[in-house]
Design a protein around this motif. Structure first.
Motif, PDB file in Angstrom:
ATOM      1  N   MET B   1       0.833  -1.268  -0.073  1.00  0.00           N
ATOM      2  CA  MET B   1       0.138   0.046   0.023  1.00  0.00           C
ATOM      3  C   MET B   1       0.849   1.287   0.079  1.00  0.00           C
ATOM      4  N   ILE B   2       2.008   1.288   1.058  1.00  0.00           N
ATOM      5  CA  ILE B   2       2.718   2.350   0.974  1.00  0.00           C
ATOM      6  C   ILE B   2       4.233   1.883   0.575  1.00  0.00           C
ATOM      7  N   LYS B   3       4.627   2.323  -0.479  1.00  0.00           N
ATOM      8  CA  LYS B   3       6.229   1.919  -0.834  1.00  0.00           C
ATOM      9  C   LYS B   3       7.027   3.130  -0.953  1.00  0.00           C
ATOM     10  N   VAL B   4       7.949   3.353  -0.336  1.00  0.00           N
ATOM     11  CA  VAL B   4       8.866   4.406  -0.118  1.00  0.00           C
ATOM     12  C   VAL B   4      10.333   3.668  -0.523  1.00  0.00           C
ATOM     13  N   ARG B   5      11.034   4.379  -1.306  1.00  0.00           N
ATOM     14  CA  ARG B   5      12.320   4.014  -1.788  1.00  0.00           C
ATOM     15  C   ARG B   5      13.384   5.324  -1.928  1.00  0.00           C
ATOM     16  N   GLY B   6      14.211   5.114  -0.826  1.00  0.00           N
ATOM     17  CA  GLY B   6      15.245   6.273  -1.046  1.00  0.00           C
ATOM     18  C   GLY B   6      14.891   7.763  -0.905  1.00  0.00           C
ATOM     19  N   SER B  21      13.727   3.964   3.233  1.00  0.00           N
ATOM     20  CA  SER B  21      12.973   3.150   2.552  1.00  0.00           C
ATOM     21  C   SER B  21      12.288   2.132   3.478  1.00  0.00           C
ATOM     22  N   PHE B  22      10.927   2.112   3.111  1.00  0.00           N
ATOM     23  CA  PHE B  22      10.019   1.045   3.976  1.00  0.00           C
ATOM     24  C   PHE B  22       8.801   0.949   3.139  1.00  0.00           C
ATOM     25  N   ASP B  23       8.189  -0.443   3.494  1.00  0.00           N
ATOM     26  CA  ASP B  23       6.864  -0.409   2.959  1.00  0.00           C
ATOM     27  C   ASP B  23       5.888  -0.680   4.122  1.00  0.00           C
ATOM     28  N   ALA B  24       4.481  -0.540   3.601  1.00  0.00           N
ATOM     29  CA  ALA B  24       3.527  -0.799   4.774  1.00  0.00           C
ATOM     30  C   ALA B  24       2.269  -1.359   3.836  1.00  0.00           C
ATOM     31  N   GLN B  25       1.833  -2.356   4.426  1.00  0.00           N
ATOM     32  CA  GLN B  25       0.771  -3.264   3.525  1.00  0.00           C
ATOM     33  C   GLN B  25      -0.476  -3.223   3.984  1.00  0.00           C
ATOM     34  N   GLN B  26      -1.480  -3.717   3.337  1.00  0.00           N
ATOM     35  CA  GLN B  26      -2.709  -3.548   3.618  1.00  0.00           C
ATOM     36  C   GLN B  26      -2.844  -4.135   5.019  1.00  0.00           C
ATOM     37  N   GLY B  27      -3.943  -3.614   5.897  1.00  0.00           N
ATOM     38  CA  GLY B  27      -4.246  -4.278   7.060  1.00  0.00           C
ATOM     39  C   GLY B  27      -2.933  -4.288   8.150  1.00  0.00           C
ATOM     40  N   GLU B  28      -2.147  -3.376   7.891  1.00  0.00           N
ATOM     41  CA  GLU B  28      -0.990  -3.172   8.784  1.00  0.00           C
ATOM     42  C   GLU B  28      -0.923  -2.011   9.454  1.00  0.00           C
ATOM     43  N   ILE B  29      -0.549  -1.847  10.709  1.00  0.00           N
ATOM     44  CA  ILE B  29      -0.496  -0.421  11.548  1.00  0.00           C
ATOM     45  C   ILE B  29       1.135  -0.408  11.777  1.00  0.00           C
ATOM     46  N   VAL B  30       1.355   0.732  11.271  1.00  0.00           N
ATOM     47  CA  VAL B  30       3.009   0.913  11.419  1.00  0.00           C
ATOM     48  C   VAL B  30       3.291   2.086  12.044  1.00  0.00           C
ATOM     49  N   GLY B  31       3.895   1.996  12.857  1.00  0.00           N
ATOM     50  CA  GLY B  31       4.262   3.007  13.948  1.00  0.00           C
ATOM     51  C   GLY B  31       5.538   3.674  13.401  1.00  0.00           C
ATOM     52  N   PHE B  32       5.643   5.192  13.531  1.00  0.00           N
ATOM     53  CA  PHE B  32       6.797   5.689  13.487  1.00  0.00           C
ATOM     54  C   PHE B  32       7.236   6.362  14.635  1.00  0.00           C
ATOM     55  N   LEU B  33       8.397   5.965  15.174  1.00  0.00           N
ATOM     56  CA  LEU B  33       8.631   6.485  16.283  1.00  0.00           C
ATOM     57  C   LEU B  33       9.931   7.114  16.310  1.00  0.00           C
ATOM     58  N   VAL B 151      -5.556   4.481   2.816  1.00  0.00           N
ATOM     59  CA  VAL B 151      -4.317   4.826   3.858  1.00  0.00           C
ATOM     60  C   VAL B 151      -4.769   5.775   4.960  1.00  0.00           C
ATOM     61  N   LEU B 152      -4.406   5.430   6.039  1.00  0.00           N
ATOM     62  CA  LEU B 152      -4.521   6.628   7.001  1.00  0.00           C
ATOM     63  C   LEU B 152      -3.455   7.002   7.520  1.00  0.00           C
ATOM     64  N   LYS B 178      -7.434  -3.019  10.954  1.00  0.00           N
ATOM     65  CA  LYS B 178      -7.648  -4.426  10.405  1.00  0.00           C
ATOM     66  C   LYS B 178      -7.842  -4.567   8.976  1.00  0.00           C
ATOM     67  N   GLU B 179      -8.565  -3.646   8.336  1.00  0.00           N
ATOM     68  CA  GLU B 179      -8.786  -3.698   7.096  1.00  0.00           C
ATOM     69  C   GLU B 179      -7.833  -2.683   5.861  1.00  0.00           C
ATOM     70  N   ARG B 180      -7.426  -1.526   6.760  1.00  0.00           N
ATOM     71  CA  ARG B 180      -6.788  -0.783   5.973  1.00  0.00           C
ATOM     72  C   ARG B 180      -5.521  -0.507   6.347  1.00  0.00           C
ATOM     73  N   THR B 181      -4.414   0.626   5.744  1.00  0.00           N
ATOM     74  CA  THR B 181      -3.337   0.717   6.221  1.00  0.00           C
ATOM     75  C   THR B 181      -3.252   1.965   6.951  1.00  0.00           C
ATOM     76  N   VAL B 182      -2.564   1.677   8.048  1.00  0.00           N
ATOM     77  CA  VAL B 182      -2.379   2.867   8.954  1.00  0.00           C
ATOM     78  C   VAL B 182      -0.944   3.081   9.432  1.00  0.00           C
ATOM     79  N   LEU B 183      -0.675   4.633   9.049  1.00  0.00           N
ATOM     80  CA  LEU B 183       0.677   4.562   9.546  1.00  0.00           C
ATOM     81  C   LEU B 183       0.724   5.970  10.627  1.00  0.00           C
ATOM     82  N   LEU B 184       0.982   5.598  11.715  1.00  0.00           N
ATOM     83  CA  LEU B 184       0.981   6.678  12.723  1.00  0.00           C
ATOM     84  C   LEU B 184       2.333   7.073  13.307  1.00  0.00           C
TER      85      LEU B 184
END
Lengths: 246, 310
Positions: B1-6, B21-33, B151-152, B178-184
């Protein structure tokens, strides 16, 4: 295009939430009203001597002259405030094109001023009942075309300037200065130049306004006002784009 | 869902984000700390199409953020750090306006729905100016949820909320995730542990660690640190008592009259320490685990990196 309308509608309604709209309306109708009373008395006096009554077009000169000072106040907030409050971030991450944002803001302010313009029609209508012969309607329409074109241009430039600054007062004074130059100053060199002065008199906004207001609607004058408007909106859109890249 | 390269972003001469660079898939909550100024907000702003990157390739839901910015913006819900609201508008009108801009069909029903989700139905007609900070935060969240984004992106979503609301908002995010991609983004370690499936630790514009929350925790928890307090001032004898206990690796006297000691994780030395301290005639008042702060984690991670290079 739907976005322009959505933004314009909110902006229009927003004017009536604050005191600014009422202050602007008060200043305009009080001043134009004073001239109207004068005109009415003078027109009747002329009628008694059998002379033709003066045109009511002078009222629109007063209206437009006041707009030179008031329209920067109407536009200063439009984008400056969004930038200061941070709500610009919201609009710039919504699926809205930068141009749609600027044009929507402009249209909202135009609709507000056109509301005032519509109310000002009451003066010639009343005036018409007191004078013989009646008003020259073609001349009146021409005068109102001049007011509308002037509104487009002033607000277009104002929105463009508002997009450049996060400070409302900077927007106000820069716009005021620009309008002052366009109205009074820029035509002056033409008086002293033996040749080439046409450029300066073409740039003068007052010359174009006077031409249409006194009944000569020429394509050149219309193009002048519309290009000023387009230039203002273009500057505004570019300023927003520059904000993104910074 | 989210694809970041360089991904790289410069503000003038200052490099805010460096080759991310990082990725985030659907149904995943990724934290930015990360601490303040680490580049979290900048990265998020680029992902939402607010500003273009200086270099690198970023795609959201398959669309390039620079070339197809409008398509990206249609699919992203964004809650910025300082919640931008038109304070002179009523809550309902504000959300309807945002919904109109996103051209949501039956926008009024949808606004009612999201107001229900964030628990603000009873304040729908109130002016935003009169709302508390926590309520404003929830209006901002409602705005981000309006168009059911794929994507949220949430910048510090629980900041300024009271503890009860924090729990509610976290539950809401978990349900959405659960259904969407969340980046917080957050600077609270426990918050990241609490909600996120995966954590990216970012410092000075670089990712310094990327892992699932459990892995990260065990990787970092080499030793556990505990503060101990007795009635009166602790003295050197007490230190000796504690040091004698099996498993205790280090004990030191603190200026405030307490003692801090460390033991290897998995070999809990606390019961034995307590027993020995009491038997030696001290009145034990407090035994408190000291969690690893974010700063310590950074120190740990950055010093680890340094060691690897050598």
């Amino acid at each position: 295009m739907k976005n322009i309308w959505t933004i314009a509608k909110r902006e229009y309604n927003n004017y009536f939430n604050g005191p600014l709209a009422y202050i602007v309306a008060l200043v305009i109708f009080f001043s134009v009203g004073a001239f109207f009373v004068n005109l009415l008395l003078y027109g009747q006096q002329q009628g008694m001597y059998g002379a033709p009554a003066p045109d009511p077009n002078f009222l629109n000169v007063v209206f437009v002259f006041l707009m030179l000072f008031l329209s920067p106040a109407i536009t200063m907030r439009l984008l400056s405030d969004e930038a200061r409050m941070g709500t610009l971030e919201l609009l710039l991450t919504a699926p809205v094109r930068d141009f749609e944002l600027v044009a929507g803001k402009w249209l909202g302010s135009v609709l507000f001023v056109l509301t005032l313009v519509a109310f000002s029609l009451i003066y010639p209508i009343i005036y018409n009942n007191f004078i013989t012969p009646h008003i020259d309607y073609k001349l009146l329409i021409s005068s109102y075309i001049a007011v509308i074109l002037m509104t487009f241009a002033l607000l277009g430039l104002g929105v463009g300037i508002s997009a450049m600054f996060s400070n409302q007062f900077a927007s106000y004074f820069i716009a005021l200065g620009l309008f002052f130059i366009l109205w009074f100053v820029i035509g002056i060199p033409a008086n002293f130049m033996s040749s080439g002065g046409e450029i300066f008199s073409y740039m003068s906004i007052s010359d174009h306004f006077t031409a249409i207001n006194t009944g000569t609607v020429k394509l050149g004058d219309i193009v002048y006002f519309l290009s000023l408007t387009a230039f203002g909106l273009f500057v505004g859109t570019t300023a927003i784009e520059i904000r993104r890249w910074r | 869902m989210i694809k970041v390269r360089g991904l790289t972003k410069d503000y003038g001469a200052r490099r805010a984000v460096h080759n991310l660079s990082f990725d985030a898939q659907q149904g995943e909550i990724v934290g930015f700390l990360g601490p303040n100024g680490a580049g979290k907000t900048t990265t998020m702003r680029i992902l939402t199409g607010y500003m273009p990157p200086t270099d690198g390739e970023v795609t959201v839901a398959g669309y390039d953020v620079v070339e197809e910015s409008l398509e990206v913006r249609k699919r992203v819900g964004y809650l910025p750090e300082t919640v931008p609201l038109y304070t002179e508008m009523a809550v309902f009108d504000y959300l309807k306006y945002m919904g109109d801009l996103r051209q949501i069909p039956n926008v009024e029903d949808r606004v009612d729905e999201v107001l229900e989700m964030v628990g603000l139905s009873d304040r729908a007609n109130g002016y935003i100016a009169n709302l508390s900070k926590g309520m404003r935060q929830r209006v901002g969240l409602a705005q981000a949820l309006l168009h059911k984004p794929e994507v949220l992106i949430l910048d510090e979503p629980t900041i300024g909320l009271d503890p009860g609301q924090v729990v509610e908002v976290r539950e809401l995010i978990r349900a959405i995730g659960k259904e969407r991609t969340v980046l917080l983004s957050t600077h609270l370690l426990h918050e990241a542990q609490n909600i996120c499936d995966r954590v990216l630790i970012i410092n000075k514009g670089k990712i310094i660690a990327e892992d699932t929350t459990e892995n990260l925790q065990s990787r970092l928890a080499g030793a556990e640190r505990v503060a101990l307090r007795v009635r009166g001032e602790a003295d050197k004898d007490l230190i000796k008592v504690i040091q004698k206990v099996k498993g205790v690796e280090e004990a030191e006297l603190k200026a405030d009259g307490s003692v801090e000691f460390e033991f290897a994780s998995g070999k809990d030395a606390r019961p034995e320490v307590a027993k020995q301290v009491i038997q030696s005639g001290y009145d034990l008042l407090e035994l408190r685990p000291l969690g690893m702060s974010l700063e310590e984690i950074f120190l740990e991670l950055t010093s680890n990196e340094g060691k690897k290079k050598q």
